[in-house]
Design an enzyme around this catalytic site. Structure first.
Site, PDB file in Angstrom:
ATOM      1  N   GLU A 165      45.503  36.258  22.170  1.00 46.70           N
ATOM      2  CA  GLU A 165      44.060  36.078  22.300  1.00 46.70           C
ATOM      3  C   GLU A 165      43.362  37.437  22.438  1.00 46.70           C
ATOM      4  O   GLU A 165      43.801  38.296  23.192  1.00 46.70           O
ATOM      5  CB  GLU A 165      43.773  35.208  23.526  1.00 46.70           C
ATOM      6  CG  GLU A 165      42.322  34.827  23.713  1.00 46.70           C
ATOM      7  CD  GLU A 165      42.134  33.824  24.852  1.00 46.70           C
ATOM      8  OE1 GLU A 165      41.039  33.260  24.966  1.00 46.70           O
ATOM      9  OE2 GLU A 165      43.085  33.615  25.630  1.00 46.70           O
TER      10      GLU A 165
ATOM     11  N   LYS B 115      36.512  29.670  19.932  1.00 45.65           N
ATOM     12  CA  LYS B 115      37.179  28.919  21.008  1.00 45.65           C
ATOM     13  C   LYS B 115      36.285  27.780  21.480  1.00 45.65           C
ATOM     14  O   LYS B 115      35.082  27.951  21.680  1.00 45.65           O
ATOM     15  CB  LYS B 115      37.515  29.864  22.161  1.00 45.65           C
ATOM     16  CG  LYS B 115      38.460  29.271  23.202  1.00 45.65           C
ATOM     17  CD  LYS B 115      38.926  30.343  24.187  1.00 45.65           C
ATOM     18  CE  LYS B 115      39.930  29.812  25.205  1.00 45.65           C
ATOM     19  NZ  LYS B 115      40.407  30.873  26.123  1.00 45.65           N
TER      20      LYS B 115
ATOM     21  N   SER C 117      58.347  52.129  56.036  1.00 44.81           N
ATOM     22  CA  SER C 117      58.420  51.930  57.490  1.00 44.81           C
ATOM     23  C   SER C 117      59.773  51.423  57.967  1.00 44.81           C
ATOM     24  O   SER C 117      60.047  51.415  59.159  1.00 44.81           O
ATOM     25  CB  SER C 117      57.335  50.933  57.920  1.00 44.81           C
ATOM     26  OG  SER C 117      57.654  49.636  57.428  1.00 44.81           O
TER      27      SER C 117
END
Length: 692
Positions: free
Chosen positions: A45, A114, A357
């Site tokens: 598309e 569309k 961490s």
């Protein structure tokens, strides 16, 4: 009589507004399709301009450059003797449409707008486009001069029509139309269309791929036919990762499957299928044939071309295959890794920096980068010259060949453990060991000097010194002292990202990676402008539960034994003082809820569209074995109170890989106020009434 048709579909890694790159990838896909004997090629598309142009669709430049690319394609010898189906925006009578432009031998056959626009979740097509609401209606479209000069056509058909070739009939759907309850393929199939095409811009969501596959296969299971789906792939400049999965299906069964995650910019699937299989399949469905006799016919555009050859008796055709789906853990390992690779190479940076961490979240981010390094080495080993060229640009070495993921990781990935007086030796050791196992360039530093300097400025100005609650301070003091530590880490992360490579005599800068998960973002369990503030975050759309499963996957598949101790340790921010040298602070105690509960709250809030009252009503049944109604009410109230107090943090949330449909991303997916009445007085009173 020609029966065996050869068709091609593709997944292209297009980039919004990269007209030159997009043209090159489209052309390459057509070359590959033709070389494998295809007579029809379908692309994703809006592939010419890239799907994610957003408000750039309003610009006349986007339309102009799209037509310029179309002219190049029409002129190209590569597009001769193959029907090419490409996607681009088109302005017709001053209305903008999302269109397929179908052409053959320098002639445009049809422009198909569309019909059903995607307008939910991350999609906003109604903002830029208008749906074509004239069913089975065709109008004249006056071509711009740059196209007229190539095709010799002044006008072409524009609207809801199908193509009638010498041997079959083709009908187009565009993305959302497959998902609509009244998909065009239903009526088209009844009207004799045998080949359905769908050009998509469909993004990855965990556990979603099977839905798309099922829809494609079910489209032809009831009605017979060949269904061809193309999709975009990669990061085209936003939070989404388009996950390919191009496929070809016939009579309800998959016959060709593309990859969901790969670093290949161009992937083409070609299949040869027998039209007689469609016709014989339909022949015995009497209900279908009765409905077909009453269908309102589609306008047909006649095409003097065949998808098959006249002498095709000996041509082999494709057989059904079993679709292989990735597990959620594989999806997390591959999807965000491919997204990071696209972001890295397209941003032209030299690598990543991650504050590591020693906890599950930052370790998950580190493992995704390590997975990316695996994918890069594998792609180069398999002969992907694009990936090799990008790698050499990133490391600034024209002779470099990535062969070992750990060695490549050392070049492009810096991890940094930022200790304070509240950090434990355990997390320091975990971070160091994981860094050694993945191969990252690891830095250990201490932030206490900076924290004390900032608090010292405050004390000098006000004459007062804030204290942690364990030393007699108030909750306000306690929180402020935690936030100072967290924000210092963010400042240092960006400093080291800019200058670490400079200290090593290497060019370029590093992208800072964040590692706040979707649940913590929803609850607001993070400091605004701390290490959750980064350039991008690969795990920001993934739940703690899924991340734990992903860590286990990495232990088993990457042999990262350092993750075992990380898995077994309780999650903690390590921002409050240690007690007897041990961590006393835990995330779940701080939040007042477990990560499992938080995941449920998130799904109910977003996916089930539940406000406080509806959530309470659902949970008194879901949790009836473990909680009283009063306990459920207390948990729901606490969640909504904390969620609404902290919602403002979502306005500055680091762009995150979209992976969950309950993401709280404020950018465009989860549109909410960020200033709430946090008492929820009316809603909570309704809950109390039911409890009583």
């Amino acid at each position: 009589m020609g029966r065996a048709v050869t068709v091609a579909t593709c997944a292209l890694n297009q980039w919004a507004l990269d007209f030159e790159g997009n043209l090159e990838r489209i052309s390459r896909s057509i070359d590959i399709a033709k070389s494998q004997g295809a007579r029809y090629r379908l692309g994703p598309e809006l592939e010419i301009c890239g799907y994610g142009c957003s408000d750039h669709y309003y610009e006349s430049d986007t339309l102009l450059h799209s037509f310029q690319v179309l002219a190049k394609l029409l002129e190209s010898p590569a597009t001769q003797d193959i029907i090419c189906d490409v996607g681009m925006p088109v302005l017709h009578r001053n209305v903008r449409y999302n269109c397929r432009v179908i052409f053959l031998n320098k002639k445009i056959l049809l422009i198909r707008p569309k019909i059903s626009l995607a307008n939910a979740g991350n999609y906003r097509e109604l903002r830029w486009f208008t749906p074509w609401n004239k069913a089975r209606h065709v109008e004249e479209y006056f071509l711009p001069r740059i196209i007229q000069e190539v095709t010799g056509q002044e006008t072409v058909p524009f609207g809801d029509a199908v193509l009638a070739t010498k041997d079959t009939c083709l009908g187009a759907e565009i993305c959302e139309e497959l998902w609509a309850p009244n998909s065009p393929h239903i009526e088209m199939g009844l009207d004799g269309v045998e080949v359905f095409t769908n050009s998509s811009g469909s993004h990855h969501v965990l556990r979603k791929a099977h839905t798309r596959v099922d829809l494609v296969n079910s489209a032809t299971a009831k009605n017979g036919g060949i269904y061809i789906l193309a999709n975009q792939k990669g990061c085209d400049g936003d939070r989404l990762y388009y996950d390919g999965c191009a496929m070809i299906s016939m009579n309800g069964e998959t016959v060709a499957q593309g990859s969901q995650f790969s670093l290949d910019d161009v992937e083409v699937l070609v299949a040869t299928l027998d039209l007689e299989d469609v016709r014989s399949y339909r022949a015995e469905i009497s209900s279908r044939n009765l409905a077909a006799s009453k269908v309102n016919p589609y306008p047909r555009v006649k095409v003097n071309f065949a998808l098959s050859c006249s002498d095709d008796v000996a041509v082999p055709t494709c057989m059904p295959i079993q679709w292989r789906h990735h597990s959620p853990e594989e999806e997390i390992s591959l999807g965000p890794a491919c997204w990071l690779w696209d972001y890295l190479r397209r941003s032209k940076q030299a690598g990543f920096l991650l504050p590591l961490s020693g906890g599950i979240d930052s370790s998950s981010t580190a493992c995704i980068v390590y997975s990316m390094c695996h994918q890069v080495c594998l792609a180069v080993k398999n002969g992907n010259t694009d990936v090799l060229a990008d790698t050499r640009k990133i490391v600034n070495d024209e002779t470099y060949v990535p062969e070992d993921p750990r060695e490549f990781c050392k070049r492009i990935f810096t991890t940094c453990y930022m200790a304070s007086e509240n950090s434990s030796q355990d997390t320091c050791n975990r971070a160091k060991l994981l860094a050694e196992q993945i191969g990252s360039y690891h830095i250990n530093l201490n932030i206490d000097v900076a924290v004390k300097a900032i608090v010292g400025i405050f004390s000098m100005v006000t004459g007062q010194t804030p204290r942690f609650s364990v030393y007699g301070g108030s909750s306000r003091e306690n929180l402020a002292l935690q936030n100072v530590q967290a924000r210092v880490r963010m400042v240092l992360a960006y400093l080291f990202a800019q200058l670490t490579l400079w200290t090593r005599g290497m060019p370029g800068g590093l992208l800072v990676l964040g590692s706040a998960n979707v649940d913590e973002s929803l609850r607001g369990y993070l400091t605004k402008y701390d290490c959750s503030s980064a350039d991008i975050n690969p795990i920001g759309g993934i739940s703690k539960t899924d991340l734990k499963n992903f860590i286990q996957y990495c232990i088993e598949n990457f042999q990262l034994t350092a993750l075992r101790s990380i898995m077994s340790a309780p999650p903690t921010a390590e921002l409050e003082p240690l007690v007897d040298g041990q961590v006393a602070q835990t995330d779940e105690a701080d939040m007042g809820m477990t990560y499992a509960e938080l995941s449920i709250f998130g799904k109910l809030r977003k996916i089930a569209k539940a406000g406080p009252y509806s959530m309470f009503c659902k949970l008194i049944n879901m949790w009836k074995e473990i909680c009283t109604p009063r306990e459920v009410a207390s948990k729901v109230k606490h969640f909504f109170r904390m969620y609404s107090i902290n919602r403002h943090k979502m306005t500055t949330l680091t762009p995150s890989y979209h992976a969950e449909n309950y993401s709280p991303d404020d950018n465009r997916f989860d549109l909410r106020p960020f200033l709430y009445n946090t008492t929820w007085s009316w809603q909570f009173r309704c809950i109390d009434k039911q409890v009583n």
